[in-house]
Each structure stands twice: as structure tokens, then as C-alpha cells.
Design an enzyme around this catalytic site. Structure first.
Site, short mmCIF file in Angstrom:
data_model
loop_
_atom_site.label_atom_id
_atom_site.label_comp_id
_atom_site.label_asym_id
_atom_site.label_seq_id
_atom_site.Cartn_x
_atom_site.Cartn_y
_atom_site.Cartn_z
N ARG A 230 39.52 45.50 34.80
CA ARG A 230 39.64 44.46 33.78
C ARG A 230 39.86 45.22 32.46
O ARG A 230 39.15 46.21 32.33
CB ARG A 230 38.48 43.84 33.79
CG ARG A 230 38.26 42.71 34.88
CD ARG A 230 39.15 41.57 34.77
NE ARG A 230 39.14 40.61 35.82
CZ ARG A 230 39.57 40.80 36.99
NH1 ARG A 230 40.47 41.77 37.43
NH2 ARG A 230 39.31 39.73 37.96
N GLU B 78 45.56 38.54 27.65
CA GLU B 78 46.85 38.17 28.39
C GLU B 78 47.37 36.94 28.39
O GLU B 78 46.63 36.04 27.98
CB GLU B 78 46.17 38.60 30.00
CG GLU B 78 45.81 40.01 30.16
CD GLU B 78 45.40 40.19 31.54
OE1 GLU B 78 45.62 39.37 32.48
OE2 GLU B 78 44.88 41.26 31.82
N HIS C 54 49.52 42.36 34.90
CA HIS C 54 48.30 41.72 35.76
C HIS C 54 48.89 41.30 37.28
O HIS C 54 48.53 40.05 37.61
CB HIS C 54 47.57 40.77 34.94
CG HIS C 54 46.05 40.52 35.61
ND1 HIS C 54 44.99 40.18 34.99
CD2 HIS C 54 45.52 41.10 36.89
CE1 HIS C 54 43.80 40.16 35.47
NE2 HIS C 54 44.17 40.77 36.73
#
Length: 318
Positions: free
Chosen positions: A237, A266, A285
Site C-alpha cells: 500500500r 490513485e 496498481h
């Protein structure tokens, strides 16, 4: 009985409708697939007003108290995975909204981690782009055999990455707040202190759950302990790493480079330095974005909806 209105959000690749067979819900629901990126609270509230059930991909759209309170029809929120920091589960519970999750495919993130290790240390993007542009060799790649792999976290993902490192002939060391020397030794890994982890690692990979205790754990001091020729990998993360401190370390070449799949915000802002720094390999991601994982997520979302509709919800968030 009226059909439920179900929204499947965060379908950025426009694949959710084909990964699994949603038609099994046809007798109880109408399913809509929404491909928009997250928006402000007012826009999301308007977009989602008519839905009783919403399926989300983990940590893409923020469902905080402000949004949840503006969705009076919402009765069930289903997420991929059993952790989702973007959901205010407490607020949902207070509003009478059930929150359910899914299992996940356990190999996706470790495999991407190792792809990033290889891509970064061997300069694969630069070399491939050089060839595509008509050029040839650009530089000298790094080696892994005999080097030290440091793991910040040795849970299920960290253990898989440890085995990859061992297969490549690397010495593997690890540290986390809860890790003991005995637990590390059980998987053939050496426990070291936090400072020693950063000082000794040639490749340091982050595999912690985001919590208040881990937020900002990789700070300027920790980055300062690293070798100048070391690489940092993060598929866990973004907020575990102090992002401004990392940007400064990369700009000043205090470490050799970083490979990152996760970020503080994000999607990543268009002008963010991670899009432009030449010693950064960044991916959007995609650690959990694989066929097996999507089949697990969406398939079990359907199971969650069916069980909840039958009055026997499963995989309910605690």
C-alpha cells in the site's frame, strides 16, 4: 417481487461482464456495469442513487460516511477481498448497510512483485524501449544471485516472495513489528532489526498491511539507511512509504531506484513525479488484476448477493 438494482463499479478495463456469468442473478436483479473512475461525493451520490446493491473493487472508490449517508436505497455493499481501506464499514453498519467481501487468488501480488524486481534490476523497460526505438543496449543490468533480499513483512505474500528470492540464490532477511526470529526461521529467512533490514538489503520489498502502525513506516530515516545501489519495491500500500521522502531520495540518487504498484492517491496524478523519474518503474496498481483473481472476486460477489438475498449473508465484514 421487484428486481434488485445492482451496480458493478470500478470496472476500469470493461471486463466485469465477461469474467463470470452474471445472468444467474437474472431472477432477482438487474445488473449495471459502470466503468467511470471515482468522482467527487456529489457526483457519486447522484450516479448511485437507484441501486440497492453495489459491488466495488477494493480501494478504488471511496465509500465514506459522507457518501454512504447520501445513498438511502443502498442495502448491500460487496467488495473484492476481505480488506478495503476505502470502505467506512462502521458507518455502513450504523446505516443498516451490510458489507461482504470475497477470497482472493494468493499468487497474483507475489508474482507481480517478482516481475517488478526483475524489471527494475535489469532495466527491462529502458532496454525494450531502446530496441523498439531502433537502438540497442542501453546499460548494464544488476544481478540477484548472492545478493540480499529484505522483506518488510513476512506474511503470506512476503513468504511467497521469500521463496522466489531463495530460488534465485539470494540471502533473505525480514523484519516487521510482530515477526519473531523463530517464525522467520520456519520459512528459511533470517530475522534482523528494522535498521539492519534497510542497511543490508540490496532489494527491499514491502509486504505489510496498511494500518496506523505501518503508515509512514518507510520514512526519510529508513530510506537514509539504505545502500545507494539498493532498490525499493512496493506492491503493498502506498501510504506505508513516506512518498515525499521517497521522491527526494530518488531525485538525489540516494537509492538506485524504486518499483511501485501502489500510491498515496490513485489513480496517480498526471504530473506526479513517479510518472517521470527515470529511476522509477511504476505500474497502475495491477498487483491483484489477473484473470484468476477477477474470477474469484466477481464469482464470489455473486455468491454474496445470492446468500444475502436469501437472508443468510456470507463473508460479512466484522
Amino acid at each position: 417481487m421487484a428486481l434488485l438494482n445492482i451496480a458493478v463499479l470500478d470496472d476500469w478495463q470493461n471486463v466485469a461482464s465477461d469474467v463470470v456469468d452474471w445472468s444467474v442473478l437474472g431472477s432477482i436483479a438487474r445488473v449495471s456495469f459502470l466503468h467511470d473512475y471515482p468522482a467527487d461525493t456529489a457526483t457519486l451520490a447522484e450516479r448511485l442513487q437507484g441501486f440497492e446493491v453495489i459491488c466495488v473493487m477494493r480501494e478504488r472508490t471511496l465509500f465514506d460516511q459522507a457518501l454512504l449517508s447520501r445513498l438511502p436505497n443502498l442495502r448491500l455493499l460487496v467488495t473484492g477481498g476481505m480488506r478495503n481501506a476505502a470502505l467506512d464499514v462502521k458507518a455502513a453498519r450504523e446505516l443498516g448497510i451490510e458489507v461482504c467481501g470475497t477470497d482472493s487468488y494468493k499468487h497474483a501480488a507475489p508474482e507481480l512483485t517478482w516481475a517488478l524486481v526483475m524489471g527494475l534490476t535489469r532495466n527491462l523497460v529502458q532496454e525494450a524501449n531502446s530496441l523498439r526505438g531502433g537502438g540497442w543496449q542501453m546499460g548494464i543490468g544488476g544481478d540477484l544471485y548472492g545478493k540480499t533480499l529484505g522483506l518488510l513483512g513476512l506474511g503470506s505474500i512476503g513468504q511467497k516472495v521469500a521463496r522466489y528470492g531463495q530460488a534465485f540464490g539470494m540471502r533473505v532477511i525480514a523484519w516487521s513489528q510482530n515477526l519473531t526470529p523463530e517464525a522467520a526461521a520456519e520459512v528459511g529467512v533470517s530475522w534482523v532489526s528494522k535498521q539492519a533490514l534497510f542497511e543490508q538489503a540490496d532489494v527491499l520489498s514491502v509486504h505489510l498491511v496498511l494500518s496506523e502502525r505501518s503508515r509512514g513506516l518507510v520514512d526519510a530515516q529508513a530510506l537514509g539507511w539504505m545502500k545507494r545501489q539498493a532498490y525499493l519495491i512496493n506492491t503493498a500500500r502506498g501510504p506505508i512509504i513516506d512518498e515525499p521522502a521517497l521522491i527526494e531520495a530518488l531525485r538525489q540518487r540516494r537509492i538506485a531506484g524504486a518499483a511501485l504498484d501502489v500510491f498515496d492517491q490513485e489513480p496517480l496524478a498526471q504530473e506526479h513525479p513517479f510518472r517521470n523519474l527515470d529511476n522509477v518503474l511504476a505500474t497502475p496498481h495491477i498487483g491483484y488484476v489477473t484473470g484468476n483473481n477477477y474470477q474469484t472476486f466477481y464469482g464470489q460477489m455473486i455468491e454474496d448477493i445470492q446468500a444475502w438475498h436469501a437472508g443468510q449473508p456470507i463473508r460479512v465484514f466484522a
